[in-house]
Scaffold this motif. Sequence first.
Motif, short mmCIF file in Angstrom:
data_model
loop_
_atom_site.label_atom_id
_atom_site.label_comp_id
_atom_site.label_asym_id
_atom_site.label_seq_id
_atom_site.Cartn_x
_atom_site.Cartn_y
_atom_site.Cartn_z
N MET A 1 -14.79 3.18 15.11
CA MET A 1 -14.95 3.55 14.09
C MET A 1 -13.60 3.48 13.39
O MET A 1 -13.72 3.41 11.99
N MET A 2 -12.65 3.95 13.94
CA MET A 2 -11.26 3.71 13.13
C MET A 2 -11.01 2.11 13.08
O MET A 2 -10.35 1.92 12.12
N ARG A 3 -11.28 1.41 13.88
CA ARG A 3 -11.16 -0.05 13.75
C ARG A 3 -12.00 -0.50 12.61
O ARG A 3 -11.43 -1.48 11.58
N ALA A 4 -13.13 0.08 12.37
CA ALA A 4 -13.80 -0.53 11.04
C ALA A 4 -13.28 -0.08 9.69
O ALA A 4 -13.07 -0.93 8.96
N ALA A 5 -12.50 1.26 9.92
CA ALA A 5 -11.36 1.50 8.64
C ALA A 5 -10.41 0.61 8.43
O ALA A 5 -10.13 0.25 7.60
N ARG A 6 -10.09 0.13 9.76
CA ARG A 6 -8.74 -0.66 9.78
C ARG A 6 -9.10 -2.04 9.25
O ARG A 6 -8.28 -2.63 8.31
N GLU B 1 -2.86 8.33 20.98
CA GLU B 1 -1.91 7.06 20.93
C GLU B 1 -2.94 6.05 20.47
O GLU B 1 -2.44 5.11 19.65
N ARG B 2 -4.06 5.81 20.76
CA ARG B 2 -4.83 4.59 20.40
C ARG B 2 -5.17 4.94 18.85
O ARG B 2 -5.43 3.86 18.11
N VAL B 3 -5.40 6.16 18.62
CA VAL B 3 -6.03 6.39 17.07
C VAL B 3 -4.71 6.43 16.47
O VAL B 3 -4.98 5.60 15.25
N ARG B 4 -3.53 6.66 16.73
CA ARG B 4 -2.25 6.22 15.83
C ARG B 4 -2.21 4.66 15.65
O ARG B 4 -1.74 4.42 14.56
N GLU B 5 -2.37 3.93 16.68
CA GLU B 5 -2.22 2.50 16.55
C GLU B 5 -3.16 1.98 15.33
O GLU B 5 -2.72 1.14 14.63
N GLU B 6 -4.26 2.42 15.50
CA GLU B 6 -5.38 1.75 14.57
C GLU B 6 -4.97 2.45 13.06
O GLU B 6 -4.91 1.73 12.15
N LYS C 1 -1.90 0.52 11.66
CA LYS C 1 -2.32 -1.07 11.17
C LYS C 1 -3.34 -0.80 9.81
O LYS C 1 -3.16 -1.97 9.02
N LEU C 2 -3.86 0.16 9.63
CA LEU C 2 -4.85 0.39 8.54
C LEU C 2 -3.84 0.57 7.39
O LEU C 2 -3.99 0.20 6.05
N ILE C 3 -2.82 1.37 7.46
CA ILE C 3 -1.98 1.86 6.41
C ILE C 3 -1.08 0.57 6.16
O ILE C 3 -0.88 0.57 4.79
N ARG C 4 -0.82 -0.43 7.07
CA ARG C 4 0.11 -1.39 6.62
C ARG C 4 -0.99 -2.65 6.33
O ARG C 4 -0.46 -3.69 5.95
N GLY C 5 -2.08 -2.37 6.00
CA GLY C 5 -3.12 -3.39 5.68
C GLY C 5 -3.18 -3.94 4.15
O GLY C 5 -2.32 -3.25 3.21
N ALA C 6 -3.72 -4.73 3.67
CA ALA C 6 -3.78 -5.54 2.57
C ALA C 6 -4.31 -4.40 1.30
O ALA C 6 -3.70 -4.54 0.32
N ARG C 7 -5.33 -3.64 1.87
CA ARG C 7 -6.04 -2.68 1.06
C ARG C 7 -5.92 -1.32 1.75
O ARG C 7 -7.06 -1.06 2.14
N PRO C 8 -5.00 -0.72 1.96
CA PRO C 8 -5.01 0.57 2.64
C PRO C 8 -5.93 1.82 2.07
O PRO C 8 -6.53 2.44 2.78
N VAL D 1 -8.35 4.18 3.78
CA VAL D 1 -8.40 5.82 3.85
C VAL D 1 -9.74 6.23 3.21
O VAL D 1 -10.19 7.23 3.77
N ASP D 2 -10.16 5.53 2.26
CA ASP D 2 -11.25 6.24 1.57
C ASP D 2 -12.60 6.13 2.78
O ASP D 2 -13.29 7.13 2.56
N LEU D 3 -12.66 5.19 3.20
CA LEU D 3 -13.86 5.09 4.29
C LEU D 3 -13.59 6.25 5.26
O LEU D 3 -14.44 6.75 5.74
N MET D 4 -12.24 6.33 5.74
CA MET D 4 -12.35 7.50 6.85
C MET D 4 -12.61 8.92 6.08
O MET D 4 -13.13 9.72 6.63
#
Length: 470
Positions: free
Chosen positions: A168-173, A203-208, A211-218, A222-225
Amino acid sequence: MTQLIDPSAIHPAALELGRRFADAGHDLSLVGGPVRDLFLGRTALDLDFTTDATPDRTLEVVEGWADAVWEIGRAFGTIGLRKGRAQLEVTTYRAEAYEPGSRKPVVAFGDRLEDDLYRRDFTINAMALRLPDLELVDPHGGIRDLHAGVLRTPGTPEDSFSDDPLRMMRAARFAAQLEVEVAPEVEEAMTAMAQRIGIVSAERVREELVKLIRGARPRAGVDLMVRTGLADVVLPEVPALRLEVDEHHRHKDVYEHSLTVLEQAAALETGPDGPVPAPDFVLRFAALMHDVGKPATRRFEPSGAVSFRHHEVVGAKLTAKRMRALRFDNDTVKQVARLVELHMRFYGYGEAGWTDSAVRRYVRDAGDGLERLHRLTRADVTSRNRRKVARLAAAYDDLERRIAELSEQEELAAVRPELDGERIMAVLGVPPGPVVGRAYRFLLELRLDEGELGAEEAERRLRAWAAETL
């Protein structure tokens, strides 16, 4: 679906490894993100493979070929390799699922590529290239969904997210990183199952999240989360902002303002040779979190206005607490929290101007984060009043000019007292101890207030201070 791929698009190490496995009588396929990235025109140096070979057999096949081998993921069927600059991971066909209430996946090995692909997170990652023949295997329409910009799961999203809630976090990422939209049924499942993300390790949640915050469209991630309720578990301070009205009454709410600041901060990042190379997690996360202290500090004034006094101080503490819960390293926590704490400091400059002393303190307090603070402060201006925006921009231009001028004169980034600890002890005739620390702080304040005095004048002032206070 099968299709031949241009061999020149494939990393040579992948082709070599495929031939070695074929010669040893085993299947090997490039799988997941590297295959997806081929169709996005991206070059990947981290290559993932799947095989019918066991981890022991994989080690035998790569012996003498790989430049380095590591077995840290062996229990999960994964052998890591390095060949030249390429990082490779070879994983035995597998299934992976979480038992209810468990934080650790249960791993079972399989024997068919198609079964392994069915267990992948999303269709765009459930594609494989059989090596060395480069036959594309895409049983779930990953190419179709990639072209459509849609995120779907190979099976039902409920089954996929039950197998591994981190998906689910990967989907947001991916919404942030690949600029894709999640399919309606995927978002519905995320909303229904959001609380299950709580069983996944921090730790796994943090890594996702990084990557989300560093994405092209953060903002999209965030809004999906927030829409699905994931943020209520992972980052509850952010959805809490939807309840607030900002002090300027210019935005729908502080939440929308914070997303805009996140976007504007990212737009102010620099190229690789600049002071804040993109994508910068510290700047972006500080932008997202800069107003999280507002819910706890909101007050309705007799005049009808809404105030958020000291929300930056409260926000810095909340940000640090959340980041520690997500197991961020201490240095990153301090950098982000410091930016949140300082983001309101500039507004006194625009109204009354600052002395040189105040400018020195601004630089000293920002420390290594000064360039990020410049960008966060500018990004925080989201008013629709063009004259106000222009006035604040001009004021900050003036502050940066003064910082540059003072820096030339005084090397502001390294402002220190003109007497070190050894000299303080010699002048006052005292041993190491609290008195030296107090004297050092006195001299530092003197340096910030009045600039360079020279060693002789600093000693005179120190003796006068000691005569009055010791």
